[in-house]
Design a protein around this motif. Structure first.
Motif, mmCIF file in Angstrom:
data_model
loop_
_atom_site.group_PDB
_atom_site.id
_atom_site.type_symbol
_atom_site.label_atom_id
_atom_site.label_comp_id
_atom_site.label_asym_id
_atom_site.label_seq_id
_atom_site.Cartn_x
_atom_site.Cartn_y
_atom_site.Cartn_z
ATOM 1 N N ALA A 1 0.768 -1.189 0.004
ATOM 2 C CA ALA A 1 -0.055 -0.174 -0.128
ATOM 3 C C ALA A 1 0.857 1.175 0.003
ATOM 4 C CB ALA A 1 -0.801 -0.082 1.183
ATOM 5 N N THR A 2 2.032 1.220 0.496
ATOM 6 C CA THR A 2 2.797 2.462 0.745
ATOM 7 C C THR A 2 3.335 2.702 -0.637
ATOM 8 O OG1 THR A 2 4.995 1.376 1.025
ATOM 9 C CG2 THR A 2 3.678 1.937 2.833
ATOM 10 N N GLY A 3 3.538 1.709 -1.497
ATOM 11 C CA GLY A 3 4.158 2.076 -2.980
ATOM 12 C C GLY A 3 5.680 2.368 -3.015
ATOM 13 N N VAL A 4 6.243 2.336 -1.714
ATOM 14 C CA VAL A 4 7.468 3.044 -1.728
ATOM 15 C C VAL A 4 8.633 2.036 -2.370
ATOM 16 C CG1 VAL A 4 9.551 3.682 -0.254
ATOM 17 C CG2 VAL A 4 7.097 4.442 0.267
ATOM 18 N N PRO B 1 7.493 -2.392 -7.414
ATOM 19 C CA PRO B 1 6.905 -2.143 -8.733
ATOM 20 C C PRO B 1 5.225 -1.874 -8.529
ATOM 21 C CG PRO B 1 7.766 -4.008 -8.878
ATOM 22 C CD PRO B 1 8.026 -3.795 -7.540
ATOM 23 N N ASP B 2 4.724 -0.901 -9.641
ATOM 24 C CA ASP B 2 3.283 -0.780 -9.631
ATOM 25 C C ASP B 2 2.526 -1.897 -9.533
ATOM 26 O OD1 ASP B 2 3.755 1.822 -9.689
ATOM 27 O OD2 ASP B 2 3.464 2.236 -11.577
ATOM 28 N N ARG B 3 2.964 -3.063 -9.915
ATOM 29 C CA ARG B 3 2.138 -4.419 -10.078
ATOM 30 C C ARG B 3 1.763 -4.859 -8.479
ATOM 31 N NH1 ARG B 3 2.906 -7.034 -13.873
ATOM 32 N NH2 ARG B 3 4.641 -6.220 -15.119
ATOM 33 N N MET B 4 2.439 -4.518 -7.547
ATOM 34 C CA MET B 4 2.253 -4.945 -6.164
ATOM 35 C C MET B 4 1.388 -3.860 -5.663
ATOM 36 S SD MET B 4 4.207 -7.447 -6.240
ATOM 37 C CE MET B 4 5.937 -8.250 -6.013
ATOM 38 N N ARG C 1 -16.355 -4.542 7.564
ATOM 39 C CA ARG C 1 -15.112 -3.989 7.716
ATOM 40 C C ARG C 1 -14.429 -4.121 6.551
ATOM 41 N NH1 ARG C 1 -10.554 -6.246 10.602
ATOM 42 N NH2 ARG C 1 -11.608 -8.142 10.476
ATOM 43 N N VAL C 2 -13.613 -2.834 6.226
ATOM 44 C CA VAL C 2 -12.796 -2.998 5.224
ATOM 45 C C VAL C 2 -11.472 -3.989 5.653
ATOM 46 C CG1 VAL C 2 -11.089 -1.728 3.762
ATOM 47 C CG2 VAL C 2 -13.295 -0.765 4.525
ATOM 48 N N ILE C 3 -11.238 -4.946 4.469
ATOM 49 C CA ILE C 3 -10.135 -5.801 4.630
ATOM 50 C C ILE C 3 -9.060 -5.612 3.578
ATOM 51 C CG2 ILE C 3 -9.658 -8.406 4.637
ATOM 52 C CD1 ILE C 3 -12.576 -8.768 5.561
ATOM 53 N N SER C 4 -8.007 -5.781 3.754
ATOM 54 C CA SER C 4 -6.983 -5.467 2.826
ATOM 55 C C SER C 4 -5.952 -6.916 2.459
ATOM 56 C CB SER C 4 -5.726 -4.625 3.393
ATOM 57 O OG SER C 4 -6.391 -3.477 3.721
ATOM 58 N N PHE C 5 -5.857 -7.022 1.109
ATOM 59 C CA PHE C 5 -5.010 -8.136 0.654
ATOM 60 C C PHE C 5 -4.155 -7.863 -0.261
ATOM 61 C CE2 PHE C 5 -9.672 -9.197 1.352
ATOM 62 C CZ PHE C 5 -9.603 -10.451 1.781
ATOM 63 N N PRO C 6 -2.935 -8.409 -0.025
ATOM 64 C CA PRO C 6 -1.661 -8.165 -1.114
ATOM 65 C C PRO C 6 -1.796 -8.724 -2.291
ATOM 66 C CG PRO C 6 -1.140 -9.694 0.714
ATOM 67 C CD PRO C 6 -2.501 -9.204 1.058
ATOM 68 N N LEU C 7 -1.692 -8.158 -3.598
ATOM 69 C CA LEU C 7 -2.099 -8.665 -4.757
ATOM 70 C C LEU C 7 -1.063 -8.448 -5.689
ATOM 71 C CD1 LEU C 7 -6.046 -8.826 -4.875
ATOM 72 C CD2 LEU C 7 -4.711 -10.684 -4.225
ATOM 73 N N VAL C 8 -1.027 -9.006 -7.062
ATOM 74 C CA VAL C 8 -0.229 -8.778 -8.158
ATOM 75 C C VAL C 8 -1.181 -8.372 -9.245
ATOM 76 C CG1 VAL C 8 1.633 -9.401 -9.587
ATOM 77 C CG2 VAL C 8 1.843 -10.114 -7.066
ATOM 78 N N VAL C 9 -0.885 -7.305 -9.945
ATOM 79 C CA VAL C 9 -1.756 -6.887 -10.829
ATOM 80 C C VAL C 9 -0.839 -7.518 -12.317
ATOM 81 C CG1 VAL C 9 -2.424 -5.243 -12.443
ATOM 82 C CG2 VAL C 9 -2.344 -4.820 -9.982
ATOM 83 N N ALA C 10 -1.558 -8.292 -13.180
ATOM 84 C CA ALA C 10 -1.298 -8.838 -14.271
ATOM 85 C C ALA C 10 -1.701 -7.755 -15.328
ATOM 86 C CB ALA C 10 -1.691 -10.197 -14.536
ATOM 87 N N ASP C 11 -0.648 -7.387 -16.237
ATOM 88 C CA ASP C 11 -1.070 -6.490 -17.210
ATOM 89 C C ASP C 11 -1.380 -7.291 -18.473
ATOM 90 O OD1 ASP C 11 1.634 -6.768 -16.998
ATOM 91 O OD2 ASP C 11 2.066 -5.423 -18.679
ATOM 92 N N LEU D 1 -7.778 -0.005 -4.777
ATOM 93 C CA LEU D 1 -6.026 -0.553 -4.948
ATOM 94 C C LEU D 1 -5.282 0.427 -4.423
ATOM 95 C CD1 LEU D 1 -6.187 -2.217 -8.385
ATOM 96 C CD2 LEU D 1 -6.245 -3.154 -6.211
ATOM 97 N N ARG D 2 -4.418 0.096 -3.575
ATOM 98 C CA ARG D 2 -3.424 1.141 -2.814
ATOM 99 C C ARG D 2 -2.041 0.697 -3.449
ATOM 100 N NH1 ARG D 2 -3.769 4.260 2.001
ATOM 101 N NH2 ARG D 2 -1.830 4.607 1.012
ATOM 102 N N HIS D 3 -1.114 1.665 -3.883
ATOM 103 C CA HIS D 3 0.182 1.652 -4.188
ATOM 104 C C HIS D 3 0.528 3.044 -4.140
ATOM 105 C CE1 HIS D 3 3.917 -0.120 -5.776
ATOM 106 N NE2 HIS D 3 4.009 1.055 -6.385
#
Length: 173
Positions: free
Chosen positions: A41-44, A47-50, A62-72, A102-104
């Motif tokens: 989420a920090t994006g620091v 790469p943008d795909r994370m 309740r808002v739940i967060s999941f780490p994912l990989v974006v496929a282009d 989405l957060r990055h």
């Protein structure tokens, strides 16, 4: 055999299978996922795909967060459920009618539209090229012919990401 790497990659494969035994994360995997969701989420560092997917829980809201990989693929962005149909974030996205964030480094309100199984094969192959972690869970090698991906496509939900310009989405905070 799908994995022909070193002994180190075999050990990682076994560890990943243990963390997600039965297609669900165990307690340690959930803790690791929470940590990665925060980092992505920090994006620091990545790469943008994370990214971190933020979506309301279907039972609690309740808002739940999941780490994912974006496929282009072909100019579009996609999320793939590497653990298959029973994945919690998939159920939550469906219950939220595709509205999520989405957060990055910054928040992006999005619509997640499920891709028809007949169109998933090339996206799944691209996902495996982008996500080393996905290779443990999807039983086809990243260089396999599209026909192999077509045979398993119905088991792995894929969502096309589009910006959501409507009212403030759930989980934007």
């Amino acid at each position: 055999m799908r994995h022909n790497g070193t002994d180190g990659s075999t050990r990682l494969h076994r560890l990943d299978r243990w963390l997600y035994r039965g297609g669900r994360p165990n307690r340690l995997a959930r803790a690791i996922n929470r940590a990665w969701a925060t980092v992505f989420a920090t994006g620091v560092l990545w790469p943008d795909r994370m990214v971190t997917l933020r979506v309301p829980g279907r039972r609690t809201g309740r808002v739940i967060s999941f780490p994912l990989v974006v496929a282009d693929y072909q100019g579009e962005r996609y999320l793939v459920a590497m653990l298959g149909q029973g994945t919690n974030w998939v159920h939550n996205v469906r219950a939220a009618e595709g509205r999520a964030v989405l957060r990055h480094g910054r928040s992006e309100a999005v619509r997640l539209d499920e891709v028809d199984p007949g169109a998933r094969a090339p996206i799944l192959r691209r996902y495996l090229a982008c996500s080393q972690g996905g290779r443990t869970h999807i039983p086809v090698g990243p260089q396999a012919p599209l026909e192999d991906f077509e045979q398993i496509a119905v088991q792995y939900p894929v969502f096309r990401i589009t910006p959501d310009r409507s009212a403030s989405p759930p989980g934007s905070g």
